[in-house]
Design a protein around this motif. Sequence first.
Motif, PDB file in Angstrom:
ATOM      1  N   ASP A 145     -14.401  -5.915  -4.047  1.00 14.46           N
ATOM      2  CA  ASP A 145     -13.106  -5.253  -3.008  1.00 14.46           C
ATOM      3  C   ASP A 145     -11.736  -5.303  -3.736  1.00 14.46           C
ATOM      4  N   PRO A 146     -10.982  -5.063  -3.106  1.00 22.71           N
ATOM      5  CA  PRO A 146      -9.481  -4.850  -3.893  1.00 22.71           C
ATOM      6  C   PRO A 146      -8.813  -6.485  -4.209  1.00 22.71           C
ATOM      7  N   GLY A 166     -11.600   1.611   5.629  1.00 21.38           N
ATOM      8  CA  GLY A 166     -12.180   1.786   4.472  1.00 21.38           C
ATOM      9  C   GLY A 166     -13.540   2.350   4.354  1.00 21.38           C
ATOM     10  N   TYR A 202     -14.034   0.098  -0.820  1.00 16.38           N
ATOM     11  CA  TYR A 202     -12.895   0.863  -0.977  1.00 16.38           C
ATOM     12  C   TYR A 202     -11.982   0.903   0.100  1.00 16.38           C
ATOM     13  N   TRP A 203     -10.579   0.553  -0.027  1.00 19.02           N
ATOM     14  CA  TRP A 203      -9.487   0.749   0.841  1.00 19.02           C
ATOM     15  C   TRP A 203      -8.289   0.480   0.422  1.00 19.02           C
ATOM     16  N   ASP A 204      -7.299   0.846   0.850  1.00 19.51           N
ATOM     17  CA  ASP A 204      -5.956   0.782   0.186  1.00 19.51           C
ATOM     18  C   ASP A 204      -5.182  -0.543   0.855  1.00 19.51           C
ATOM     19  N   ALA A 205      -5.191  -1.609  -0.137  1.00 13.32           N
ATOM     20  CA  ALA A 205      -4.746  -2.798   0.397  1.00 13.32           C
ATOM     21  C   ALA A 205      -3.149  -2.546   0.584  1.00 13.32           C
ATOM     22  N   ALA A 206      -2.460  -1.820  -0.112  1.00 14.26           N
ATOM     23  CA  ALA A 206      -0.861  -1.598   0.321  1.00 14.26           C
ATOM     24  C   ALA A 206      -0.698  -1.152   1.649  1.00 14.26           C
ATOM     25  N   GLU A 207      -1.457   0.244   1.893  1.00 14.15           N
ATOM     26  CA  GLU A 207      -1.236   0.731   3.091  1.00 14.15           C
ATOM     27  C   GLU A 207      -1.757  -0.047   4.490  1.00 14.15           C
ATOM     28  N   GLU A 208      -3.108  -0.472   4.154  1.00 14.45           N
ATOM     29  CA  GLU A 208      -3.805  -1.255   5.378  1.00 14.45           C
ATOM     30  C   GLU A 208      -3.354  -2.779   5.468  1.00 14.45           C
ATOM     31  N   GLU A 234       1.561  -3.508   3.933  1.00 16.70           N
ATOM     32  CA  GLU A 234       2.712  -2.794   4.703  1.00 16.70           C
ATOM     33  C   GLU A 234       2.833  -3.555   6.307  1.00 16.70           C
ATOM     34  N   LYS A 249       7.191   3.054  -0.891  1.00 15.23           N
ATOM     35  CA  LYS A 249       6.562   4.182  -0.710  1.00 15.23           C
ATOM     36  C   LYS A 249       7.528   5.238  -0.371  1.00 15.23           C
TER      37      LYS A 249
END
Length: 145
Positions: free
Chosen positions: A37-38, A99, A117-123, A126, A139
């Motif tokens: 994962d991330p 995700g 798969y998931w966006d660590a920055a957005e999810e 932030e 961003k």
Amino acid sequence: MNTRQATQDLVTFFETLSPDSVAQLHTVYDAQARFKDPFNEVQGLPEIERIFRHMYVALEQPHFVITGQVVDGDQAFLTWEFRFRFKRFDTHTPQTVRGASHVVFNAQGLVTLHRDYWDAAEELYEKLPVLGGFMRWLKKRANSA
């Protein structure tokens, strides 16, 4: 091996995951399974179990809701929501990370590869104090260029 049944068994496992049931990972994962994962990249049940045990230490009421699945051959793609509350930051606001997971099964119907798969920055980032403000600023700057 019936991939649809193996996928459903995995979905049921994750939607009912609890601190006590983490020890049952061997019922859905191969002993040498790989997980990425991330934040982690590990191999073997003890390491995968460590990651899921830590989730219950670091977060309040973590749980997964599987929102979709596609099964093809010996693999599946799952979309999900991971719901929890922070233990140290905003402890009252429910959080959701959206995700997807790519999983590959062996002939026995056990997971040999699990890649999230998931966006660590957005999810995640932030939503954190201080860092969240900085991430939103970055961003905004990136989108205005």
